[in-house]
Design a protein around this motif. Sequence first.
Motif, PDB file in Angstrom:
ATOM      1  N   VAL A  53     -38.809 137.882  -4.517  1.00  0.00           N
ATOM      2  CA  VAL A  53     -38.170 136.616  -4.152  1.00  0.00           C
ATOM      3  C   VAL A  53     -37.826 136.639  -2.668  1.00  0.00           C
ATOM      4  O   VAL A  53     -37.136 137.541  -2.194  1.00  0.00           O
ATOM      5  N   ALA A  54     -38.328 135.638  -1.957  1.00  0.00           N
ATOM      6  CA  ALA A  54     -38.010 135.473  -0.536  1.00  0.00           C
ATOM      7  C   ALA A  54     -36.985 134.355  -0.415  1.00  0.00           C
ATOM      8  O   ALA A  54     -37.239 133.229  -0.828  1.00  0.00           O
ATOM      9  N   PHE A  55     -35.829 134.680   0.110  1.00  0.00           N
ATOM     10  CA  PHE A  55     -34.768 133.704   0.347  1.00  0.00           C
ATOM     11  C   PHE A  55     -34.915 133.254   1.793  1.00  0.00           C
ATOM     12  O   PHE A  55     -34.734 134.057   2.714  1.00  0.00           O
ATOM     13  N   THR A  56     -35.265 131.980   2.011  1.00  0.00           N
ATOM     14  CA  THR A  56     -35.639 131.538   3.352  1.00  0.00           C
ATOM     15  C   THR A  56     -34.824 130.351   3.838  1.00  0.00           C
ATOM     16  O   THR A  56     -34.238 129.608   3.060  1.00  0.00           O
ATOM     17  N   ILE A  57     -34.824 130.203   5.150  1.00  0.00           N
ATOM     18  CA  ILE A  57     -34.324 129.024   5.840  1.00  0.00           C
ATOM     19  C   ILE A  57     -35.388 128.663   6.867  1.00  0.00           C
ATOM     20  O   ILE A  57     -36.320 129.425   7.089  1.00  0.00           O
ATOM     21  N   PRO A  91     -28.501 126.151  -2.366  1.00  0.00           N
ATOM     22  CA  PRO A  91     -27.500 127.064  -1.786  1.00  0.00           C
ATOM     23  C   PRO A  91     -26.768 127.899  -2.830  1.00  0.00           C
ATOM     24  O   PRO A  91     -26.422 129.050  -2.566  1.00  0.00           O
ATOM     25  N   GLY A  92     -26.532 127.359  -4.013  1.00  0.00           N
ATOM     26  CA  GLY A  92     -25.810 128.107  -5.039  1.00  0.00           C
ATOM     27  C   GLY A  92     -26.528 129.390  -5.421  1.00  0.00           C
ATOM     28  O   GLY A  92     -25.914 130.451  -5.534  1.00  0.00           O
ATOM     29  N   ARG A  97     -26.420 135.878  -3.999  1.00  0.00           N
ATOM     30  CA  ARG A  97     -26.991 137.132  -3.506  1.00  0.00           C
ATOM     31  C   ARG A  97     -26.060 137.809  -2.494  1.00  0.00           C
ATOM     32  O   ARG A  97     -26.251 138.943  -2.132  1.00  0.00           O
ATOM     33  N   GLN A  98     -25.056 137.094  -2.000  1.00  0.00           N
ATOM     34  CA  GLN A  98     -24.034 137.618  -1.090  1.00  0.00           C
ATOM     35  C   GLN A  98     -24.630 138.268   0.154  1.00  0.00           C
ATOM     36  O   GLN A  98     -24.256 139.354   0.556  1.00  0.00           O
TER      37      GLN A  98
END
Length: 159
Positions: A53-57, A91-92, A97-98
């Motif tokens: 999983v890639a958490f991106t902006i 966002p939630g 993932r903190q």
Amino acid sequence: MIESFLDRMVSQLRSTCKYYTGYPKDLGPSRIIPFTSERQFVQLLHEGRPVVVAFTIKCTYTQHLDKVLEEAAAKFYPHIKFVRVECPKYPGFCLTRQRNEYPFVEVFYNPEQAASQGKSVDPNITKYSVKVLPFNYDQSVYGFREYFKKHDFKYSETN
């Protein structure tokens, strides 16, 4: 239109050289699964395969990471799934993932029903335990391959 010698030479190089990296590779359709909901994500985990999983902006590094993810997803499909979460849209999920540096990558695997259900408000809710590992290797296809070897993930490479 008449092709120049240089155009023919470059075309020949692109079609025959396996390691030519100056030209985008034809990876076919995208193998990255866009995150749409936590329910869809849980269903994906229940397939029993590791999920990267890639958490991106939106930023320039995310553009580089997207290219790496596309190539890795094509290479390790269908044995390992790749998911991209656009954190401004969800966002939630990202906040759970903190982490405060974006983009980052984590690997989820081995979902099991939690041994202790504890007190549950709704009997239709089932709790699961999922192992999560941070991805702290080189963000490249080679880095993913070495990471998967170290953690004994079963995969076979395509292409």
